[in-house]
Scaffold this active site. Sequence first.
Site, PDB file in Angstrom:
ATOM      1  N   GLU A  79      22.600   6.586  63.243  1.00  0.00           N
ATOM      2  CA  GLU A  79      22.679   7.910  62.614  1.00  0.00           C
ATOM      3  C   GLU A  79      22.250   7.771  61.154  1.00  0.00           C
ATOM      4  O   GLU A  79      23.032   7.900  60.216  1.00  0.00           O
ATOM      5  CB  GLU A  79      24.103   8.466  62.736  1.00  0.00           C
ATOM      6  CG  GLU A  79      24.193   9.939  62.426  1.00  0.00           C
ATOM      7  CD  GLU A  79      25.567  10.524  62.703  1.00  0.00           C
ATOM      8  OE1 GLU A  79      25.742  11.718  62.437  1.00  0.00           O
ATOM      9  OE2 GLU A  79      26.455   9.780  63.182  1.00  0.00           O
ATOM     10  N   ASP A 120      28.667  18.229  68.805  1.00  0.00           N
ATOM     11  CA  ASP A 120      29.103  17.260  67.805  1.00  0.00           C
ATOM     12  C   ASP A 120      30.284  17.825  67.022  1.00  0.00           C
ATOM     13  O   ASP A 120      31.276  18.228  67.605  1.00  0.00           O
ATOM     14  CB  ASP A 120      27.939  16.855  66.905  1.00  0.00           C
ATOM     15  CG  ASP A 120      28.120  15.466  66.305  1.00  0.00           C
ATOM     16  OD1 ASP A 120      29.084  14.779  66.666  1.00  0.00           O
ATOM     17  OD2 ASP A 120      27.279  15.057  65.492  1.00  0.00           O
ATOM     18  N   HIS A 180      27.684   5.760  69.399  1.00  0.00           N
ATOM     19  CA  HIS A 180      27.080   6.464  68.264  1.00  0.00           C
ATOM     20  C   HIS A 180      26.040   5.504  67.670  1.00  0.00           C
ATOM     21  O   HIS A 180      26.394   4.434  67.184  1.00  0.00           O
ATOM     22  CB  HIS A 180      28.138   6.783  67.205  1.00  0.00           C
ATOM     23  CG  HIS A 180      28.980   7.972  67.516  1.00  0.00           C
ATOM     24  ND1 HIS A 180      29.775   8.059  68.641  1.00  0.00           N
ATOM     25  CD2 HIS A 180      29.164   9.139  66.840  1.00  0.00           C
ATOM     26  CE1 HIS A 180      30.408   9.220  68.637  1.00  0.00           C
ATOM     27  NE2 HIS A 180      30.054   9.904  67.554  1.00  0.00           N
TER      28      HIS A 180
END
Length: 440
Positions: free
Chosen positions: A235, A332, A232
């Site tokens: 973000e 997601d 990840h």
Amino acid sequence: MQYGFARLPADRHYIIANARAPRCLVDGGDDLPSSDDLVALSIMIASDRIVGVLPPDAAPEGVARIDLASGIVFPGFVDVHTHLDKGHIWPRRRNPDGTFQGALDSVKHDRKAHWSREDLWARMNFSLRAAHAHGTVALRTHIDSAFGQEDITWPLVPELRAAWKGRIDLQFSSLASADLLCERPFASKIAGLVSKAGGALGCVTYRTPNLTAALDNVFALASEHGLDLDFHVDETQDPESRSLAMIADKALATRFEGRIVVGHCCSLTRQPEEEQYTTIARLAAAGIAVISLPMCNMYLQERHAGVTPRYRGVTLLHELKAAGVDVAVASDNTRDPFYAYGDLDALEVYREATRIAHFDHPVSDWPRTVTAAPAQMMGLAQYGRIGAGRGADLVLFRARSWTELLARPQADRTVIRAGLAIDTTLPDYAELDPFVGPPK
């Protein structure tokens, strides 16, 4: 029970005639008549396999013929980035302000209070039932893997995989802050859980102190255990968040041999153009694939009370693809504090990505982003395409053109698994009331 609009023979020996399919997803598609990046074809099914891709008007003797009337056919969908363990907690734990920090805090409190074996099984299984009904054949979910939650959730992995065998091919990735994987006993424990499950080693790089050392440990741990990596990344709208470039540099420096995928990559859009293209070139050189989560990122990014959002978080998909980087889009989160909506419908993801990121004019090979591209990222090359010898896992639509397909939800689709039409009835949200409560 709902089985879509197409009535298929029970003996699994038939031909889907007069159909259209995305040219980029059909083996030998360039040899078939095409218009607007759709090829005209017929698909011969025998038992659980596709045994032939034929001209659209094919009518072999002795074979039942289902006329799709120019309707569109997709291979089964592949959803490469989901969070089943967070799914559907919205009724009991909302996001108070719709922000990223609000989501983090809400999930943290809900996890501590509720994430038991029974709660997780009910919500995760519910999500998979929805994905299956929509036509998904393979899915990767991230599993929160810190603060003791790993001891509750990871034991469910083999049970979920066994329960869904033959319906959805499941993969699992750990999810913890990259700095936690610097703690050797904990890191070895997580790597062991992931390795036993045949999953990917995953972590979050945003807000990680001493990220250079953390990445050293993550790459070394993955190499030691022979694991793929799933990050990840960035973000945030902060242009100073540059872990994407650091991951590319580390992959090149270590000559990492496994697959690497990176999700989100939002801050790349806020950096100077020269830096953007330098980073993209490094990603291409390292063979790193990029996953965008357009619905969730547009929900969370640039949210300020009373202010219309300007920067929306969808990364540079066109530029990445043009440079040779494989790209995908995925669901997601689903009805949780990170995203209050969604239903693990990959067609919805593709439809919204088309509108948000301009996957049209021309359509070109963008349909790969929810089929063949994520299948390759997961090492599941058997999925995501239509061709002789492949599994008879298809999704049929009445829609005859891209505008018809993407204008409506296509709730009456026919989903074929192993040559048979499946029940496409979606699970009732009321089933989750004993776990998350009724709507407030």
